[in-house]
Design a protein around this motif. Structure first.
Motif, PDB file in Angstrom:
ATOM      1  N   LEU A 146     -25.100 -51.499 -33.109  1.00 34.59           N
ATOM      2  CA  LEU A 146     -26.048 -50.632 -32.399  1.00 34.59           C
ATOM      3  C   LEU A 146     -27.489 -50.935 -32.796  1.00 34.59           C
ATOM      4  O   LEU A 146     -28.399 -50.879 -31.972  1.00 34.59           O
ATOM      5  CB  LEU A 146     -25.714 -49.163 -32.679  1.00 34.59           C
ATOM      6  N   VAL A 147     -27.693 -51.232 -34.089  1.00 35.00           N
ATOM      7  CA  VAL A 147     -29.051 -51.479 -34.581  1.00 35.00           C
ATOM      8  C   VAL A 147     -29.520 -52.892 -34.220  1.00 35.00           C
ATOM      9  O   VAL A 147     -30.651 -53.089 -33.759  1.00 35.00           O
ATOM     10  CB  VAL A 147     -29.121 -51.265 -36.112  1.00 35.00           C
ATOM     11  N   CYS A 148     -28.646 -53.863 -34.415  1.00 36.46           N
ATOM     12  CA  CYS A 148     -29.057 -55.267 -34.276  1.00 36.46           C
ATOM     13  C   CYS A 148     -28.620 -55.914 -32.966  1.00 36.46           C
ATOM     14  O   CYS A 148     -28.992 -57.061 -32.704  1.00 36.46           O
ATOM     15  CB  CYS A 148     -28.501 -56.087 -35.444  1.00 36.46           C
ATOM     16  N   GLY A 149     -27.822 -55.193 -32.185  1.00 36.19           N
ATOM     17  CA  GLY A 149     -27.327 -55.793 -30.948  1.00 36.19           C
ATOM     18  C   GLY A 149     -28.431 -56.234 -30.026  1.00 36.19           C
ATOM     19  O   GLY A 149     -28.363 -57.311 -29.420  1.00 36.19           O
TER      20      GLY A 149
ATOM     21  N   ALA B 135     -17.802 -59.123 -19.439  1.00 38.40           N
ATOM     22  CA  ALA B 135     -18.607 -60.332 -19.656  1.00 38.40           C
ATOM     23  C   ALA B 135     -19.925 -60.320 -18.894  1.00 38.40           C
ATOM     24  O   ALA B 135     -20.947 -60.803 -19.394  1.00 38.40           O
ATOM     25  CB  ALA B 135     -17.799 -61.567 -19.280  1.00 38.40           C
ATOM     26  N   SER B 136     -19.936 -59.777 -17.689  1.00 36.73           N
ATOM     27  CA  SER B 136     -21.148 -59.817 -16.866  1.00 36.73           C
ATOM     28  C   SER B 136     -22.014 -58.573 -16.997  1.00 36.73           C
ATOM     29  O   SER B 136     -23.031 -58.457 -16.316  1.00 36.73           O
ATOM     30  CB  SER B 136     -20.760 -60.013 -15.392  1.00 36.73           C
ATOM     31  N   ASP B 137     -21.619 -57.656 -17.870  1.00 36.53           N
ATOM     32  CA  ASP B 137     -22.364 -56.406 -17.995  1.00 36.53           C
ATOM     33  C   ASP B 137     -23.588 -56.585 -18.888  1.00 36.53           C
ATOM     34  O   ASP B 137     -23.511 -57.213 -19.947  1.00 36.53           O
ATOM     35  CB  ASP B 137     -21.462 -55.304 -18.572  1.00 36.53           C
ATOM     36  N   GLU B 138     -24.715 -56.019 -18.464  1.00 35.21           N
ATOM     37  CA  GLU B 138     -25.955 -56.148 -19.238  1.00 35.21           C
ATOM     38  C   GLU B 138     -25.869 -55.402 -20.567  1.00 35.21           C
ATOM     39  O   GLU B 138     -26.574 -55.748 -21.526  1.00 35.21           O
ATOM     40  CB  GLU B 138     -27.135 -55.610 -18.423  1.00 35.21           C
ATOM     41  N   LEU B 139     -25.040 -54.363 -20.622  1.00 36.41           N
ATOM     42  CA  LEU B 139     -24.929 -53.554 -21.839  1.00 36.41           C
ATOM     43  C   LEU B 139     -23.723 -53.987 -22.676  1.00 36.41           C
ATOM     44  O   LEU B 139     -23.112 -53.174 -23.370  1.00 36.41           O
ATOM     45  CB  LEU B 139     -24.817 -52.075 -21.466  1.00 36.41           C
ATOM     46  N   PHE B 140     -23.406 -55.242 -22.604  1.00 38.88           N
ATOM     47  CA  PHE B 140     -22.236 -55.831 -23.264  1.00 38.88           C
ATOM     48  C   PHE B 140     -22.215 -55.503 -24.756  1.00 38.88           C
ATOM     49  O   PHE B 140     -21.199 -55.073 -25.303  1.00 38.88           O
ATOM     50  CB  PHE B 140     -22.285 -57.338 -23.034  1.00 38.88           C
ATOM     51  N   SER B 141     -23.331 -55.695 -25.436  1.00 42.02           N
ATOM     52  CA  SER B 141     -23.391 -55.502 -26.888  1.00 42.02           C
ATOM     53  C   SER B 141     -23.189 -54.035 -27.253  1.00 42.02           C
ATOM     54  O   SER B 141     -22.413 -53.706 -28.157  1.00 42.02           O
ATOM     55  CB  SER B 141     -24.739 -56.001 -27.419  1.00 42.02           C
ATOM     56  N   ARG B 142     -23.863 -53.153 -26.544  1.00 43.92           N
ATOM     57  CA  ARG B 142     -23.738 -51.722 -26.848  1.00 43.92           C
ATOM     58  C   ARG B 142     -22.310 -51.243 -26.619  1.00 43.92           C
ATOM     59  O   ARG B 142     -21.809 -50.398 -27.375  1.00 43.92           O
ATOM     60  CB  ARG B 142     -24.717 -50.917 -25.992  1.00 43.92           C
ATOM     61  N   PHE B 143     -21.661 -51.753 -25.596  1.00 47.48           N
ATOM     62  CA  PHE B 143     -20.290 -51.342 -25.307  1.00 47.48           C
ATOM     63  C   PHE B 143     -19.380 -51.625 -26.504  1.00 47.48           C
ATOM     64  O   PHE B 143     -18.619 -50.753 -26.941  1.00 47.48           O
ATOM     65  CB  PHE B 143     -19.775 -52.073 -24.068  1.00 47.48           C
ATOM     66  N   HIS B 144     -19.437 -52.832 -27.030  1.00 43.92           N
ATOM     67  CA  HIS B 144     -18.547 -53.198 -28.140  1.00 43.92           C
ATOM     68  C   HIS B 144     -18.879 -52.396 -29.398  1.00 43.92           C
ATOM     69  O   HIS B 144     -17.964 -52.039 -30.157  1.00 43.92           O
ATOM     70  CB  HIS B 144     -18.633 -54.691 -28.406  1.00 43.92           C
ATOM     71  N   ALA B 145     -20.142 -52.098 -29.614  1.00 43.96           N
ATOM     72  CA  ALA B 145     -20.512 -51.292 -30.781  1.00 43.96           C
ATOM     73  C   ALA B 145     -19.953 -49.879 -30.657  1.00 43.96           C
ATOM     74  O   ALA B 145     -19.429 -49.310 -31.631  1.00 43.96           O
ATOM     75  CB  ALA B 145     -22.033 -51.264 -30.931  1.00 43.96           C
ATOM     76  N   GLU B 146     -20.050 -49.294 -29.476  1.00 41.10           N
ATOM     77  CA  GLU B 146     -19.552 -47.931 -29.285  1.00 41.10           C
ATOM     78  C   GLU B 146     -18.031 -47.871 -29.350  1.00 41.10           C
ATOM     79  O   GLU B 146     -17.463 -46.906 -29.874  1.00 41.10           O
ATOM     80  CB  GLU B 146     -20.061 -47.386 -27.954  1.00 41.10           C
ATOM     81  N   VAL B 147     -17.357 -48.891 -28.845  1.00 47.60           N
ATOM     82  CA  VAL B 147     -15.896 -48.951 -28.960  1.00 47.60           C
ATOM     83  C   VAL B 147     -15.485 -49.040 -30.424  1.00 47.60           C
ATOM     84  O   VAL B 147     -14.512 -48.404 -30.861  1.00 47.60           O
ATOM     85  CB  VAL B 147     -15.334 -50.147 -28.163  1.00 47.60           C
ATOM     86  N   SER B 148     -16.222 -49.800 -31.202  1.00 46.32           N
ATOM     87  CA  SER B 148     -15.920 -49.931 -32.627  1.00 46.32           C
ATOM     88  C   SER B 148     -16.089 -48.593 -33.346  1.00 46.32           C
ATOM     89  O   SER B 148     -15.274 -48.220 -34.203  1.00 46.32           O
ATOM     90  CB  SER B 148     -16.834 -50.989 -33.261  1.00 46.32           C
ATOM     91  N   LEU B 149     -17.132 -47.843 -32.990  1.00 41.80           N
ATOM     92  CA  LEU B 149     -17.325 -46.521 -33.584  1.00 41.80           C
ATOM     93  C   LEU B 149     -16.213 -45.571 -33.154  1.00 41.80           C
ATOM     94  O   LEU B 149     -15.732 -44.756 -33.950  1.00 41.80           O
ATOM     95  CB  LEU B 149     -18.691 -45.963 -33.173  1.00 41.80           C
ATOM     96  N   PHE B 150     -15.799 -45.673 -31.904  1.00 36.27           N
ATOM     97  CA  PHE B 150     -14.681 -44.871 -31.403  1.00 36.27           C
ATOM     98  C   PHE B 150     -13.424 -45.144 -32.242  1.00 36.27           C
ATOM     99  O   PHE B 150     -12.722 -44.208 -32.667  1.00 36.27           O
ATOM    100  CB  PHE B 150     -14.432 -45.233 -29.937  1.00 36.27           C
ATOM    101  N   ALA B 151     -13.137 -46.409 -32.484  1.00 37.94           N
ATOM    102  CA  ALA B 151     -11.969 -46.781 -33.272  1.00 37.94           C
ATOM    103  C   ALA B 151     -12.079 -46.246 -34.698  1.00 37.94           C
ATOM    104  O   ALA B 151     -11.084 -45.785 -35.281  1.00 37.94           O
ATOM    105  CB  ALA B 151     -11.816 -48.303 -33.286  1.00 37.94           C
ATOM    106  N   ALA B 152     -13.284 -46.295 -35.258  1.00 41.68           N
ATOM    107  CA  ALA B 152     -13.486 -45.772 -36.613  1.00 41.68           C
ATOM    108  C   ALA B 152     -13.163 -44.284 -36.667  1.00 41.68           C
ATOM    109  O   ALA B 152     -12.564 -43.798 -37.634  1.00 41.68           O
ATOM    110  CB  ALA B 152     -14.921 -46.027 -37.057  1.00 41.68           C
TER     111      ALA B 152
END
Length: 709
Positions: free
Chosen positions: A29-32, A125-142
């Motif tokens: 989220l910070v560095c994405g 893959a084509s989404d502009e918010l690609f990085s934020r999506f993976h960060a939020e999914v990771s927090l969800f998993a946590a």
């Protein structure tokens, strides 16, 4: 390595399971947006992979080995706490627990989240918010992993709310869509209603026991007044009803389809919705009481927590299945299917089928994740084909599909496995786990024939709506031939996770196979999962489960017959010309359309809840606004006006009276001083003359007064 040695030497690894995805989420989220960009999944998937390795090789497999070496009777439970902060002279701790339920949940959650994150690399893959999506999914998993390993309700509640926040962010991920924003807000508010009850339950438990830890609270519940324990259990169940989308708080979950499909798989399979079932399973001593007969009188009604759980679950299973039958959006069919299957799990818990419910929780996670990811693969392919052909239709509407089995073979075969598992067809996983629940409902210690009939009808409807989905999506003639021509199967980053999950969806029920073979006279085996997830750790709190019920071949045959009948009805209505004619006639019959319109409108539950909750809330808000405007504001304005008026009067009085008096005194003083300055000449002759004159005046006055006397 023995589990005891793992706990002693490697217990510090357990907190890393949720901590690593949480750390990856923060960095993402910070560095994405700074320098990671599309490399964010490398970080989040790497962290999730390490957590998966720890969960499997440091927890799940050692626990399985320990149980196996103990002959099926050895139950392992390890817990450790750390002091967090001190309040009111009492230390509040956070901690982790490892037991058989934790081990099974960790193995399932970590593996599915890892595969879903890999799948999302291709899907997003084509989404502009690609990085934020993976960060939020990771927090969800946590959040989910933190909930699973928590050994107290405080840690569990924090993890629970982390998931609530992330679900809000992910459901509304495409925030530029008004429907996504509304769905995210709806999910957040509705689940908070349940969380309020959960918070009350935790407060009651802490007030009674003086601790948040499970062990202390369960021990307190053995001797506490029954009404307090029942209120605690019902409060926790409110949280489960909201999180697991049970009636009447189920309305948020279908709208959650506005999020990307990997989010749907996370919410509806591996994480959020299963958290409610896990909470009841983890808190089972508070629902079960001593020997399963906990009840108390509340407001003149005798309330038994297990019965509440069973009836809510059983009704939801049937209720949601009837809605799934008439949905046209492929993801909403699966969403209502999830609501229905979660109802099965609560039904199992409510009738004392603890292991049956936990078994279905795990198998359902795999085949429902497979189905959601498969639907995402279909939507992804159809949407790209529509864009290529400039067709402006809904890519999620099954009426725009058809014949995709030939175009998407990898997606089709894996989706078929998930469908057969959900429908309960032998030998796929759903056959074993769903039948276990129905067996407990009809023949267990807390048997209930009415709930059993509801479960069987829901099983028939499940097979029917999944057959309907398959025929509308993968079979038959394409409804949009130009789109069908340009439809291609999804990339391997999406289909490879489908293949892996399909293996588990097909085979996860095999631990119950020895019991089925035994009933058929082959060997003397038993349900291995029933032995693994045993309640040895809870026996000290009064929770005892009867020996496993032998497989009832008649019931298994009836359930299979119902499933096959549901599939057959789906084939007739949606796979044949006769069925097409019947459906066309039904759609042209006003009476039938009015009947079908009721489940299509979701039994008017949105309108009902809006009228019962939202409208009164708006009335209350408007009333508060009127009170604020007409009473509070008027009072404040009146006080302000009076203050201004008094200030005006005070200013006038100061300027026209006080200042006048001061000026008069000042002028008099100045005039006297002007006169006096002529007397102060500094000449002795003048002073002598003034003195003589003054003396003469005084003498004249005295003589006048004396003469007058």
């Amino acid at each position: 390595m023995a589990v005891e040695q793992m706990a002693q030497h490697y217990g510090w690894l357990i907190p890393l399971i949720p901590a690593l995805p949480a750390l990856a989420a923060v960095i993402g989220l910070v560095c994405g947006g700074l320098f990671l960009h599309r490399r964010t999944p490398v970080l989040t998937i790497g962290a999730m992979a390490v957590s998966t390795l720890i969960a499997w090789f440091a927890v799940f497999l050692p626990v399985v080995g320990s149980w196996w070496s103990g002959g099926g009777e050895h139950a392992f439970s390890w817990s450790h706490s750390w002091r967090f902060f001190q309040a009111g002279g009492q230390w509040v701790s956070i901690g982790v627990v490892v037991d058989h339920l934790t081990a099974a949940m960790l193995a399932m959650v970590t593996l599915l989240v890892l595969l879903i994150e890999i799948y999302a690399v291709g899907y997003m893959a084509s989404d502009e918010l690609f990085s934020r999506f993976h960060a939020e999914v990771s927090l969800f998993a946590a959040g989910m992993l933190g909930l699973v390993v928590a050994n107290n309700y405080l840690t569990l509640l924090v993890s629970w709310e982390i998931m609530g926040l992330c679900s809000y962010l992910l459901i509304g991920f495409w925030y530029f869509k008004d429907s996504a924003r509304k769905a995210a807000k709806k999910a957040f508010i509705v689940t908070r209603l349940g969380d309020l009850g959960m918070l009350v339950g935790i407060i009651i438990a802490f007030w009674g026991s003086g601790s948040f830890e499970f062990d202390t609270i369960f021990t307190w519940a053995k001797s506490a007044p029954a009404v307090l324990v029942v209120l605690t259990a019902l409060g926790l169940f409110c949280g489960s009803v909201g999180k697991s989308a049970q009636f009447p708080l189920h309305v948020w979950l279908p709208d959650a389809m506005e999020g990307p499909t990997p989010v749907s798989a996370l919410i509806h399979a591996a994480t959020m919705v299963s958290a409610g079932v896990y909470l009841v399973a983890r808190s089972y001593p508070l629902f079960y009481g001593m020997d399963g007969h906990l009840e108390a009188e509340i407001l003149g009604f005798v309330v038994a927590p297990l019965k509440v759980v069973a009836w809510i679950g059983g009704f939801t299973a049937l209720f949601a299945a009837t809605i799934a039958v008439v949905q046209s959006d492929i993801k909403k069919v699966l969403a209502y299917s999830t609501v229905s299957q979660l109802g099965y799990m609560f039904l199992g818990l409510g009738v004392g089928g603890y292991t049956a419910a936990c078994f279905h929780l795990l198998t359902h996670a795999f085949f429902k994740a497979l189905l959601f990811l498969g639907s995402g693969s279909v939507i992804h392919a159809v949407e790209h084909a529509m864009h290529h052909e400039h067709v402006h239709e809904d890519p999620q509407n099954m009426a725009n599909m058809g014949g995709l089995a030939k175009k998407m073979p990898r997606t089709y075969w894996t989706f078929l496995i998930g469908t057969l598992a959900l429908a309960g067809i032998f030998p796929f996983s759903g056959f074993f786990s769903k039948d276990e629940i129905v067996l407990e409902v009809l023949f267990g210690a807390h048997r209930n024939p009415t709930l059993g009939a509801m479960a069987l009808v829901a099983a028939f409807l499940t097979a029917f709506y999944m057959s309907r989905l398959m025929f509308l999506t993968f079979y038959g003639t394409p409804r949009l031939p130009q789109v069908w021509e340009h439809t291609e199967d999804s990339p391997k980053t999406m289909t490879t996770p489908l293949l892996v999950i399909a293996v588990f969806a097909a085979l996860a029920g095999l631990p119950a196979l020895p019991a089925l073979l035994s009933a058929m006279g082959i060997g003397a085996g038993h349900n291995l999962f029933h032995g693994f997830i045993n309640l040895g750790a809870l026996a000290g709190y009064g929770v005892t489960e009867a020996p496993p019920l032998p497989v009832n071949l008649g019931l298994a045959g009836l359930a299979t017959l119902l499933a096959v009948s549901g599939i057959g009805l789906g084939w007739v209505l949606y796979g044949t010309r006769v069925g097409a004619a019947v459906r066309d006639t039904a759609h042209r019959t006003a009476a039938i359309e009015r009947v079908l319109d009721v489940p299509r409108r979701l039994y008017y539950m949105n309108e009902l809840l809006y009228g019962l909750l939202v409208t009164p809330m708006f009335w209350a808000v408007r009333l508060c606004n009127e009170i604020d405007r007409r009473v509070i504001d008027m009072t404040v304005n009146l006080v302000g006006w009076l203050s201004v008026a008094l200030s005006t009067v005070g200013r006038w009085f100061d300027q026209n009276v006080v200042d006048l008096l001061v000026n008069v005194v000042g002028a008099g003083s100045k005039g006297t001083a002007e006169i006096g300055k002529f007397l102060q000449t500094g000449r002795v002759q003048n002073y002598a003359m003034i003195g003589v004159a003054g003396l003469v005046i005084v003498m004249m006055v005295v003589l006048k007064l004396l003469g007058g006397a």
